[in-house]
Design an enzyme around this catalytic site. Sequence first.
Site, short mmCIF file in Angstrom:
data_model
loop_
_atom_site.label_atom_id
_atom_site.label_comp_id
_atom_site.label_asym_id
_atom_site.label_seq_id
_atom_site.Cartn_x
_atom_site.Cartn_y
_atom_site.Cartn_z
CD GLU A 1 -32.27 8.02 -25.01
OE1 GLU A 1 -32.08 9.20 -24.68
OE2 GLU A 1 -32.27 7.07 -24.21
NE ARG B 1 -29.55 9.14 -20.49
CZ ARG B 1 -30.33 8.85 -21.52
NH1 ARG B 1 -31.14 9.75 -22.02
NH2 ARG B 1 -30.31 7.66 -22.07
CD GLU B 2 -28.22 5.89 -19.77
OE1 GLU B 2 -27.97 4.69 -19.67
OE2 GLU B 2 -29.35 6.33 -20.06
CG ASP C 1 -27.86 0.66 -26.68
OD1 ASP C 1 -28.48 -0.12 -25.93
OD2 ASP C 1 -28.01 1.90 -26.65
CG ASP D 1 -25.93 4.55 -23.22
OD1 ASP D 1 -24.75 4.83 -22.91
OD2 ASP D 1 -26.89 4.82 -22.48
CG HIS E 1 -28.78 6.76 -27.68
ND1 HIS E 1 -28.48 7.70 -26.75
CD2 HIS E 1 -29.21 5.66 -27.00
CE1 HIS E 1 -28.74 7.21 -25.54
NE2 HIS E 1 -29.16 5.96 -25.67
CD1 TRP F 1 -29.78 -3.80 -23.24
CD2 TRP F 1 -31.69 -4.37 -24.25
NE1 TRP F 1 -30.36 -2.65 -23.72
CE2 TRP F 1 -31.53 -2.97 -24.35
CE3 TRP F 1 -32.81 -4.95 -24.84
CZ2 TRP F 1 -32.45 -2.15 -24.99
CZ3 TRP F 1 -33.74 -4.14 -25.49
CH2 TRP F 1 -33.55 -2.77 -25.56
C1 BGC Z 1 -29.94 3.72 -22.66
C2 BGC Z 1 -30.22 2.79 -23.81
C3 BGC Z 1 -30.33 1.43 -23.21
C4 BGC Z 1 -31.56 1.47 -22.37
C5 BGC Z 1 -32.02 0.18 -21.81
C6 BGC Z 1 -31.14 3.71 -21.79
O1 BGC Z 1 -31.06 4.56 -20.73
O2 BGC Z 1 -29.57 4.99 -23.07
O3 BGC Z 1 -29.56 2.99 -24.94
O4 BGC Z 1 -30.24 0.36 -24.06
O5 BGC Z 1 -31.46 2.43 -21.36
O6 BGC Z 1 -33.30 0.14 -22.05
#
Ligand code: BGC
Length: 901
Positions: free
Chosen positions: A785, A484-485, A492, A480, A803, A547
């Site tokens: 984002e 951060r993640e 996505d 994503d 993002h 998702w």
């Molecule tokens: C991510 C998104 C992801 C979402 C789920 C976020 O924290 O960055 O891109 O799809 O969480 O809702």
Amino acid sequence: MLKITNLRCKDLKEALGISRKELSFSWILESDFRNTMQTAYQIKVGERQTVIWNSQVVKGDQSTYVPYQGAELKSRGEYWWQVTVWDNHGQKAESEKMFFEIALEQNDFLAKWIEPDLPPIRDEPEGSMLRTMYQALVPQKNGDPGRKLTPCSYLRKEFVLNDEIEKARMYITAHGVYRASINGESVDTRLLAPEFDSYNEQLLFQTYDVTASLRKGRNVVGVVIADGWWGGRIHFVGASCFYGNRHGLLLQIEIICRNGNTEIITSDEQFRCSTGPFCYSDLFIGEKYDANREMTGWDLPGYRTDHWKKVLPAEYALDNLYPQENPPIKIIKSFHPKEILTTPRGETVIDVGQVMAGKIRIRIQAPKNTEITFQHSELLDEDGNYLHNIMGRNKQQLDTYICRGEGEEVYEPVFTYHGFRYVKVVGYPGVLTTEHIDVLVIASDNEETGSFSCSNQLLNQLQSNIYWSQISNFISIPTDCPQREKDGWTGDIGVYAPTALYLQDNKAFLEKWLRDLIAEQRESGSVPDAVPINTKGPGRGEASAGWGDAAVLVPWALYRSSGDIRILQLQYESMKRWVAFEERKAAEKNPAKFEHSTKYRNSPELQKYSKYLWNTGKHYGDWLIPSMVKNNPLGADAGAKKTGQAVATAYFANSAHIMKQVSEILGDNKSAAHYDALYKNICRAFTLCFLEEDGTIQPEFQGIYVMALKFDLIPKEYRKKCTEKLLRLIVKNDGCLDTGFLSVGHILDVLTKEGHIDAAYKLLYNDKCPSWLYEVKMGATTLWENWNSISEDGKIGKSSYNHYAFGCVGEWMYRNIGGLEMIEPGYKKFRVRPRPDETLTMAALRYRSVYGEIAVEWKKKDGKMILKVNIPANTQAEVILMDGSMRVCGSGEYVFDCFFS
Ligand code: BGC
């Protein structure tokens, strides 16, 4: 002349160490003649002088993904393949011989896992960070996180070879991420091997040709291992030890000597281990390197290891091993930064000029023990000072280098990467200039296949932003965001895949990820909303609509762009199980949700169809609807609640509809009939529940109208009314988007299809917030984002600035401005139909399809459109001119001119 180019075994140019399963061959034809079609091919596969498979002459035009049908190939076997083709002009061409080599089969690993006898990686408890991240309540704690982090492990083994080397291969993987060398020389330039997978089910191993690095006499194999995804901090929660808390190595070097002897060196207890200059290296926190602790010569023969520790054998099954077939992570670009800034606060900050993923390499001259830190972020604050924009635990993105103090030193972190544009440098002695620094962009080395430009510079910047967000996030898995993640959120990539597949050949990359998806799919058929799964706790793997639908959307997009039916065959079970899960979840409807609905109480038909409404479970809905997010940190959740049920039902319908087509393609007519009926039933349920007589669809959001129209959920006679409602909502919203993740990619398409391309252009050109060009206007170099990450008054928000999801608009631009639209999968047949508005004066698009290069270039001149088209051999195109007339063309270059009607 007829030429054969771009020969591929599977999807690979260099096929060293591939699995013998699913082997296929593809090639591209190039011809000087127009209208060239292949009429026959013949493939031969051989081992040394012997042909082991001869397809014989096969009539027809198949030039992609021809399956190997010979006898089973051998583990480690080295083969060649060659193809001869004939065309409709009586030409014949023979390709060069291409080599491929099969990797070790799992059973042929004699090596055992070993683990260094060093302290374990600290397990950090998981905490729910989601809310806090969005409320921006957890400011980043800086300072030295070193106390809780483990040093990288150094492992070495010395061995003697008694003869010259004929051929040698290293098969290797690790628990953690590794860098391997032979006699001090790195075996490859790839980074972060063995990459990220659902390790319990799939752990990639790599094959290297190490013939030239080994020699008769003493040799050393050296491996450095960092925590990586195996044990380091990962995912939005920033917890550690998802897979284990110890570094591990599995290695087998197979050497064939000139005298014919085979030597096998394996990971075993003869290895010794130590820590070294890498005090720690974590994918999120960053890396600390103390050059004073370097152990010169550790990777060469003769180094004394008296003080090194032993390694311990470890028991792990080898059934998760899989050879890496996806392009490795590499440095794909490097350049000097744009400038070095001194901020109002007096900080030294490098501005690389582009939001990206990667790292910097820096040349330093400083006294011994000088400690220099580099912290990475994506933007500066309102006053131009350094701002750490990443919220959450363990997201420091901070690298530290401690100098040796002997002449020029060069530092570049090895086992981490960051999402950034700005780097705050503390402790650098002297004046830092851009010449001291190389900016290193890292990404999975997927081949670039598409480009697009037009006369509107803002759209060109948007295109560049899309591209940069893609490469920043295609790092082993589709993530994503890179800061951060670094998480494989399924939603996505589900919405973005069609755009991605135009810009790059991501087939092998996404096929690997789909194997992870299958691995993570629950017994119920549920697909977790991130793959590999991103939580350890209870509720692990719960699916959200839109998702989990990536299980259907991604293989479908891959099939459409490549025409490779095998991808559908491989994913079919998984796709079916996902839709069956949706079906069950919908049927387990939650009556409480309907209690207050008079509509439900009064409509026996709705009661009957309600089992097709998916209203159980937790869904992200049309995630990040701008009007819900605005001034409301929990807005994303509120939007999810409001739209969850309608969105879940819409995506369920769409997946059922795709499955109908997939079943037909695979010849499974019984399933096709089932999905057809299912799709129709869901549509009826959607109509009964959400559509009102005057064309209103509840809940009234742009995205819900978009999905209803895009997925054909409502009766035809309502389309016009619903489109008008959608247009009205857009006008009411000041001409701005109000779509979230799951609908934004379709809004322009729906408007175009319903005869309102002018409204689509208006949305695209809009530069008020929220809109694509608002971001461009605010200086974005990637997709954000949140549309309002930087608000109109210049206030900087702490979210991700990289993002790709909202970049899914790319596909509309390529299709409508570039004018390229697929008709048959793989672009075997395609349409060329630029549909510019009155302001655009030119566009140029290139796309390397599996059949060859498609080019569309048009410009306006004297009231006419001059259109140049290149159509690859073995394909056909419908060219639709501005007056609506159509030409059907075979391969070749064409120029058309036509007045605008
Ligand atoms: C991510 C998104 C992801 C979402 C789920 C976020 O924290 O960055 O891109 O799809 O969480 O809702």
